[in-house]
Design a protein around this motif. Sequence first.
Motif, PDB file in Angstrom:
ATOM      1  N   LEU A 154       0.813  -1.200   0.000  1.00  0.00           N
ATOM      2  CA  LEU A 154       0.000   0.000   0.000  1.00  0.00           C
ATOM      3  C   LEU A 154       0.858   1.267   0.000  1.00  0.00           C
ATOM      4  CD1 LEU A 154      -2.928  -0.776   2.473  1.00  0.00           C
ATOM      5  CD2 LEU A 154      -2.731  -1.295   0.038  1.00  0.00           C
ATOM      6  N   SER A 155       1.962   1.254   0.733  1.00  0.00           N
ATOM      7  CA  SER A 155       2.822   2.441   0.786  1.00  0.00           C
ATOM      8  C   SER A 155       3.419   2.739  -0.590  1.00  0.00           C
ATOM      9  CB  SER A 155       3.940   2.262   1.818  1.00  0.00           C
ATOM     10  OG  SER A 155       4.738   1.136   1.501  1.00  0.00           O
ATOM     11  N   ARG A 156       3.822   1.682  -1.305  1.00  0.00           N
ATOM     12  CA  ARG A 156       4.397   1.883  -2.647  1.00  0.00           C
ATOM     13  C   ARG A 156       3.316   2.272  -3.658  1.00  0.00           C
ATOM     14  NH1 ARG A 156       9.733  -1.554  -3.907  1.00  0.00           N
ATOM     15  NH2 ARG A 156      10.727  -1.259  -1.884  1.00  0.00           N
ATOM     16  N   ALA A 157       2.125   1.744  -3.454  1.00  0.00           N
ATOM     17  CA  ALA A 157       1.010   2.100  -4.332  1.00  0.00           C
ATOM     18  C   ALA A 157       0.698   3.590  -4.209  1.00  0.00           C
ATOM     19  CB  ALA A 157      -0.218   1.277  -3.978  1.00  0.00           C
ATOM     20  N   ASN A 207      -5.317   9.444  -9.474  1.00  0.00           N
ATOM     21  CA  ASN A 207      -6.092   9.236  -8.246  1.00  0.00           C
ATOM     22  C   ASN A 207      -6.567   7.797  -8.088  1.00  0.00           C
ATOM     23  OD1 ASN A 207      -8.036   9.096 -10.182  1.00  0.00           O
ATOM     24  ND2 ASN A 207      -9.216  10.864  -9.488  1.00  0.00           N
ATOM     25  N   SER A 208      -5.964   6.890  -8.872  1.00  0.00           N
ATOM     26  CA  SER A 208      -6.277   5.467  -8.707  1.00  0.00           C
ATOM     27  C   SER A 208      -5.240   4.638  -9.448  1.00  0.00           C
ATOM     28  CB  SER A 208      -7.678   5.144  -9.239  1.00  0.00           C
ATOM     29  OG  SER A 208      -7.727   5.325 -10.641  1.00  0.00           O
ATOM     30  N   LEU A 209      -5.159   3.381  -9.081  1.00  0.00           N
ATOM     31  CA  LEU A 209      -4.305   2.416  -9.786  1.00  0.00           C
ATOM     32  C   LEU A 209      -5.184   1.247 -10.232  1.00  0.00           C
ATOM     33  CD1 LEU A 209      -1.071   2.085  -7.580  1.00  0.00           C
ATOM     34  CD2 LEU A 209      -1.296   3.277  -9.772  1.00  0.00           C
ATOM     35  N   ILE A 210      -4.971   0.814 -11.460  1.00  0.00           N
ATOM     36  CA  ILE A 210      -5.661  -0.372 -11.963  1.00  0.00           C
ATOM     37  C   ILE A 210      -4.783  -1.576 -11.655  1.00  0.00           C
ATOM     38  CG2 ILE A 210      -6.722  -1.484 -13.958  1.00  0.00           C
ATOM     39  CD1 ILE A 210      -8.001   1.167 -13.331  1.00  0.00           C
ATOM     40  N   VAL A 211      -5.347  -2.550 -10.953  1.00  0.00           N
ATOM     41  CA  VAL A 211      -4.598  -3.745 -10.579  1.00  0.00           C
ATOM     42  C   VAL A 211      -4.806  -4.813 -11.652  1.00  0.00           C
ATOM     43  CG1 VAL A 211      -4.155  -5.441  -8.775  1.00  0.00           C
ATOM     44  CG2 VAL A 211      -5.031  -3.166  -8.158  1.00  0.00           C
ATOM     45  N   VAL A 212      -3.683  -5.315 -12.203  1.00  0.00           N
ATOM     46  CA  VAL A 212      -3.768  -6.305 -13.282  1.00  0.00           C
ATOM     47  C   VAL A 212      -2.903  -7.521 -12.978  1.00  0.00           C
ATOM     48  CG1 VAL A 212      -4.248  -4.565 -15.062  1.00  0.00           C
ATOM     49  CG2 VAL A 212      -1.872  -5.215 -14.568  1.00  0.00           C
ATOM     50  N   LEU A 256      -7.957  -6.996 -12.383  1.00  0.00           N
ATOM     51  CA  LEU A 256      -8.376  -7.645 -11.136  1.00  0.00           C
ATOM     52  C   LEU A 256      -9.162  -6.699 -10.234  1.00  0.00           C
ATOM     53  CD1 LEU A 256      -5.060  -9.528 -10.297  1.00  0.00           C
ATOM     54  CD2 LEU A 256      -7.081 -10.438 -11.456  1.00  0.00           C
ATOM     55  N   GLY A 257      -8.823  -5.418 -10.293  1.00  0.00           N
ATOM     56  CA  GLY A 257      -9.506  -4.484  -9.407  1.00  0.00           C
ATOM     57  C   GLY A 257      -8.956  -3.074  -9.516  1.00  0.00           C
ATOM     58  N   ILE A 258      -9.425  -2.200  -8.628  1.00  0.00           N
ATOM     59  CA  ILE A 258      -8.997  -0.801  -8.577  1.00  0.00           C
ATOM     60  C   ILE A 258      -8.670  -0.459  -7.129  1.00  0.00           C
ATOM     61  CG2 ILE A 258      -9.648   1.606  -9.021  1.00  0.00           C
ATOM     62  CD1 ILE A 258     -11.731   0.584 -10.996  1.00  0.00           C
ATOM     63  N   VAL A 259      -7.617   0.332  -6.948  1.00  0.00           N
ATOM     64  CA  VAL A 259      -7.294   0.801  -5.611  1.00  0.00           C
ATOM     65  C   VAL A 259      -7.187   2.328  -5.644  1.00  0.00           C
ATOM     66  CG1 VAL A 259      -4.794   0.533  -5.924  1.00  0.00           C
ATOM     67  CG2 VAL A 259      -5.753   0.542  -3.611  1.00  0.00           C
ATOM     68  N   LYS A 260      -7.769   2.985  -4.610  1.00  0.00           N
ATOM     69  CA  LYS A 260      -7.791   4.442  -4.536  1.00  0.00           C
ATOM     70  C   LYS A 260      -7.168   4.908  -3.215  1.00  0.00           C
ATOM     71  CE  LYS A 260     -12.024   4.780  -7.312  1.00  0.00           C
ATOM     72  NZ  LYS A 260     -11.578   5.675  -8.381  1.00  0.00           N
ATOM     73  N   MET A 270      -8.271  -3.961  -2.569  1.00  0.00           N
ATOM     74  CA  MET A 270      -8.750  -3.389  -3.847  1.00  0.00           C
ATOM     75  C   MET A 270     -10.252  -3.648  -4.067  1.00  0.00           C
ATOM     76  SD  MET A 270      -7.150  -6.063  -6.604  1.00  0.00           S
ATOM     77  CE  MET A 270      -7.658  -7.790  -6.664  1.00  0.00           C
ATOM     78  N   ILE A 271     -10.844  -2.773  -4.854  1.00  0.00           N
ATOM     79  CA  ILE A 271     -12.246  -2.933  -5.246  1.00  0.00           C
ATOM     80  C   ILE A 271     -12.315  -3.985  -6.347  1.00  0.00           C
ATOM     81  CG2 ILE A 271     -14.267  -1.768  -6.247  1.00  0.00           C
ATOM     82  CD1 ILE A 271     -13.006   0.891  -5.209  1.00  0.00           C
ATOM     83  N   ARG A 272     -13.010  -5.071  -6.067  1.00  0.00           N
ATOM     84  CA  ARG A 272     -13.097  -6.158  -7.045  1.00  0.00           C
ATOM     85  C   ARG A 272     -14.379  -6.073  -7.887  1.00  0.00           C
ATOM     86  NH1 ARG A 272      -9.391 -10.280  -5.702  1.00  0.00           N
ATOM     87  NH2 ARG A 272      -8.354  -9.902  -3.691  1.00  0.00           N
ATOM     88  N   ASP A 273     -15.376  -5.444  -7.324  1.00  0.00           N
ATOM     89  CA  ASP A 273     -16.648  -5.290  -8.039  1.00  0.00           C
ATOM     90  C   ASP A 273     -16.674  -3.889  -8.644  1.00  0.00           C
ATOM     91  OD1 ASP A 273     -19.186  -5.571  -9.018  1.00  0.00           O
ATOM     92  OD2 ASP A 273     -20.184  -5.197  -7.105  1.00  0.00           O
TER      93      ASP A 273
END
Length: 374
Positions: A266-269, A279-284, A292-296, A314-317
Amino acid sequence: MIEFKQVSKKFKNTTVLKDISFEIEKGNLVVLIGLSGCGKTTTLKMINRLIKATSGTITINNEDISKKDKIKLRRNIGYVIQQTGLFPHMTIRDNIEIIAHAEEKPKEEITKRTAELLDMVGMDDSFLDRYPNELSGGQQQRVGVARAFALDPEIILMDEPFSALDPITRNSLQEELVSLQSKVKKTIVFVTHDMSEAIKIADKICIMDKGEIIQYDTPENILKNPANDFVTEFVGKNRIWESPEYIRAKDIMIDDIVTCYGDLSLSRALDKMRSNKVNSLIVVEKKNRKMLGIVKPKQISKSKDRTISVEDIMIRDFAYVGPKDSVVEILQVIKENNISEIPVINEEGILLGLVTQSTLITTLSEQYLEEEEL
């Protein structure tokens, strides 16, 4: 199904068509369009041999139409013209049934078919004993369409059938034709001088000028990739905004997306978002970019342990669109989910791009910028 092979037409010393070649596929609605005198109506009338080609060959189902009996050919091709062509001294019933009677179809079969045809064009049997002058222009044109379908032909020719009608009636009949065609899947050749009408109803559009085919393509490709300056000018630079369903996610998405893998802490994200000003990262997935999801940042701020991985929070839905979804559909998804950006993924779940608020604003503002330049 219908193929023109190097077809030319000359009237005395005037060349109306110059060696045109194109093919109309079975079940397609093809619009012929161009300026007055371009040859579009001549092309249409050659299909049922109302006009004879000077040279070249026209085939239907690989059969040369010049070798077929003219009367039989025409009775198996529906024909709708601008002024309906209804016989004023005959009732609506007689107008619809005239071709079936000429073919000596059984009376019961004709009666049944007439009822089906009226229903097909949104009318009922209360019209059967009326005369054409007792009907509105739109109703007369519906009868003309019904008559063209009387023998259930594979091919229907329509020569500017709606051009004499008022805008509201015309728009209604255009929509009804599209709906009808989706059910019956006839091969329809439609002549018009109205580009908006062509875009609305056509599977493919054939743009003609001075007896030549300038571009023959789908409405979407013509709007996005005009063949030359003539097509650009004829179609109109801003025309695509009349059909926003042709502006798709793949046309406006950005593909330079800031992504990360699920095992990133999370710290590196958070550092990655700050350095890339997103303002977000797409997780692949690492191997194939499957999303796979989104993290904000808001999620990260709620976690006391910044050493855990993004896949843990991460948000999966998540909401997403496909590459062929239109800007109208994109805006609907954004509104329903109250989000400012949306990923574009394919059927396999692979991340292709991202539609952001700024790309949407840029896209939607183009129509106004183009208008100012005109």
